[in-house]
Motif scaffolding. Structure first.
Motif, PDB file in Angstrom:
ATOM      1  N   LYS A 111      -9.459  -0.719  -2.196  1.00  0.00           N
ATOM      2  CA  LYS A 111      -8.763   0.859  -2.393  1.00  0.00           C
ATOM      3  C   LYS A 111      -7.878   0.892  -3.611  1.00  0.00           C
ATOM      4  O   LYS A 111      -6.938  -0.027  -3.753  1.00  0.00           O
TER       5      LYS A 111
ATOM      6  N   LEU B 282      -1.705   1.947  -6.602  1.00  0.00           N
ATOM      7  CA  LEU B 282      -0.491   1.086  -6.105  1.00  0.00           C
ATOM      8  C   LEU B 282      -0.516  -0.129  -6.924  1.00  0.00           C
ATOM      9  O   LEU B 282      -1.482  -0.875  -7.361  1.00  0.00           O
TER      10      LEU B 282
ATOM     11  N   SER C 144       0.803  -1.123  -0.038  1.00  0.00           N
ATOM     12  CA  SER C 144       0.271  -0.093  -0.059  1.00  0.00           C
ATOM     13  C   SER C 144       1.034   1.039  -0.101  1.00  0.00           C
ATOM     14  O   SER C 144       1.986   1.135   0.130  1.00  0.00           O
TER      15      SER C 144
ATOM     16  N   GLN D  98      -3.697  -6.316  -3.207  1.00  0.00           N
ATOM     17  CA  GLN D  98      -3.499  -7.713  -2.287  1.00  0.00           C
ATOM     18  C   GLN D  98      -3.287  -8.700  -3.522  1.00  0.00           C
ATOM     19  O   GLN D  98      -3.612  -8.739  -4.276  1.00  0.00           O
TER      20      GLN D  98
ATOM     21  N   ARG E  67      -9.686  -5.095  -5.870  1.00  0.00           N
ATOM     22  CA  ARG E  67      -9.203  -3.890  -5.069  1.00  0.00           C
ATOM     23  C   ARG E  67     -10.114  -3.529  -4.163  1.00  0.00           C
ATOM     24  O   ARG E  67     -11.284  -3.543  -4.611  1.00  0.00           O
TER      25      ARG E  67
ATOM     26  N   GLU F 278       0.537   5.386   1.234  1.00  0.00           N
ATOM     27  CA  GLU F 278      -0.280   6.496   2.099  1.00  0.00           C
ATOM     28  C   GLU F 278      -0.440   7.606   1.079  1.00  0.00           C
ATOM     29  O   GLU F 278       0.503   8.051   0.463  1.00  0.00           O
TER      30      GLU F 278
ATOM     31  N   SER G   7      -5.158   2.657  -3.608  1.00  0.00           N
ATOM     32  CA  SER G   7      -3.962   2.528  -3.128  1.00  0.00           C
ATOM     33  C   SER G   7      -3.319   1.653  -2.397  1.00  0.00           C
ATOM     34  O   SER G   7      -2.262   1.451  -1.897  1.00  0.00           O
ATOM     35  N   GLU G   8      -4.056   0.348  -2.633  1.00  0.00           N
ATOM     36  CA  GLU G   8      -3.776  -0.768  -1.980  1.00  0.00           C
ATOM     37  C   GLU G   8      -3.640  -1.980  -2.893  1.00  0.00           C
ATOM     38  O   GLU G   8      -4.581  -1.866  -3.833  1.00  0.00           O
TER      39      GLU G   8
END
Length: 316
Positions: free
Chosen positions: A219, A175, A164, A224, A217, A166, A221-222
């Motif tokens: 977010k 990301l 991730s 997985q 997803r 910030e 910004s993340e």
């Protein structure tokens, strides 16, 4: 956090003559003290440095440091059940000195905290010149709700990994993992044996022959990743080296993407299946356009090392 290094180190340094010195090192949870003493040395004690830090105080025969472990360019490394902070005590003498320059290792070792998981500290790159980005990467529990309690995984099981960035006070960021390879060392060396996971600027190549996949997803910004535990380096410590990229969500192309392989469907773009043609190059070479210079401070990428983790095979 329990310190396992609370000690006095004795050593003999060879300079123009024999210099007998005593170094006392006292490691606490978030800071440490170091005292270097030599009643017979001709060293200029003002020239000692602990990493990037000058002495807290000094006399003609004694040097004292009282510093935070987050300061002085301490290096943080987790190996097995140990969390180590390492640095160097450096003496830089003048050319005409009787005492030659020397460097001594300084290590504070702690029991690895149960809630610790890898994280990228002190980012050096910024987005479009607007403040610093902070990147994170870690091994997670099965539902990605928190850090994993164990970093040992049976062969064939899924290893949950989350990266991730910030983005407080930043424009929206996407990301991406541009490249990830597994190795048996925390640093990549010439001739190292590598296991490719993500290559070709965002192609999850391991998904072609396993259950490895990007998860939907939550977010932008993340990201997985469910990585199927592989046979590479079974029963050894494994480190996953990744290049993490923060990018404009509207700027996807062949060089900025997250693609994984779906059986019977081929390559798919994680963020918009309708544009999966951006993944067509994953079986060939995805051409890179001219990148921003990371050295200029305008870069959006960061190198990360995740681990160590261990893959076990109870059938062997």
């Amino acid at each position: 956090m329990v310190c396992s290094l609370h000690c006095v180190l004795l050593f003999c340094l060879m300079a123009a003559g024999s210099v007998n010195a005593e170094m006392k090192l006292d490691c606490k949870a978030d800071h440490m003290t170091l005292v270097w003493m030599d009643s017979r040395s001709q060293a200029d004690t003002s020239l000692f440095r602990l990493g990037s830090c000058v002495p807290s105080s000094f006399t003609p025969r004694e040097v004292f440091f009282n510093v935070e472990l987050d300061d002085c360019n301490f290096r943080k490394l987790v190996t097995g059940n140990e969390l180590n902070y390492t640095n160097d005590l450096v003496y830089s003498s003048s050319p005409d000195s009787y005492v030659h320059p020397f460097t001594l290792p300084v290590v504070c070792s702690f029991e690895r905290p149960k809630d610790w998981f890898p994280r990228i500290y002190d980012p050096v790159f910024s987005t479009y010149g607007v403040e610093n980005l902070v990147f994170h990467i870690g091994i997670m529990n099965a539902d990605f709700s928190g850090p994993a309690e164990s970093t040992t995984f049976p062969l064939g099981s899924l290893i949950p990994i989350m990266a991730s960035v910030e983005q407080e006070r930043h424009q929206p960021l996407l990301l991406l993992l541009e490249e990830c390879v597994a190795a048996t060392t925390p640093d990549l060396r010439p001739g190292s044996d590598l296991y490719p996971i993500i290559t070709n600027m965002g192609c999850l190549v391991d998904s072609k022959s396993s259950r490895t996949k990007f998860e939907p997803r939550e977010k932008s910004s993340e990201l997985q990743l469910s990585l199927q535990a592989f046979r590479f380096a079974v029963a050894q410590e494994v480190y996953i080296h990744c290049t993490i990229v923060a990018w404009d969500p509207n700027g996807l192309d062949e060089t900025k993407k997250a693609c994984h392989y779906k059986k019977d469907h081929g390559w798919e773009l994680l963020d918009d299946v309708a544009y999966s043609s951006l993944c067509d190059c994953c079986d060939f070479t995805c051409k890179s356009r001219k990148r921003r210079s990371l050295a200029s401070g305008n870069g959006l990428a960061h190198k990360a090392v995740l681990g160590p983790l261990t893959i076990t095979d109870f059938t062997s």
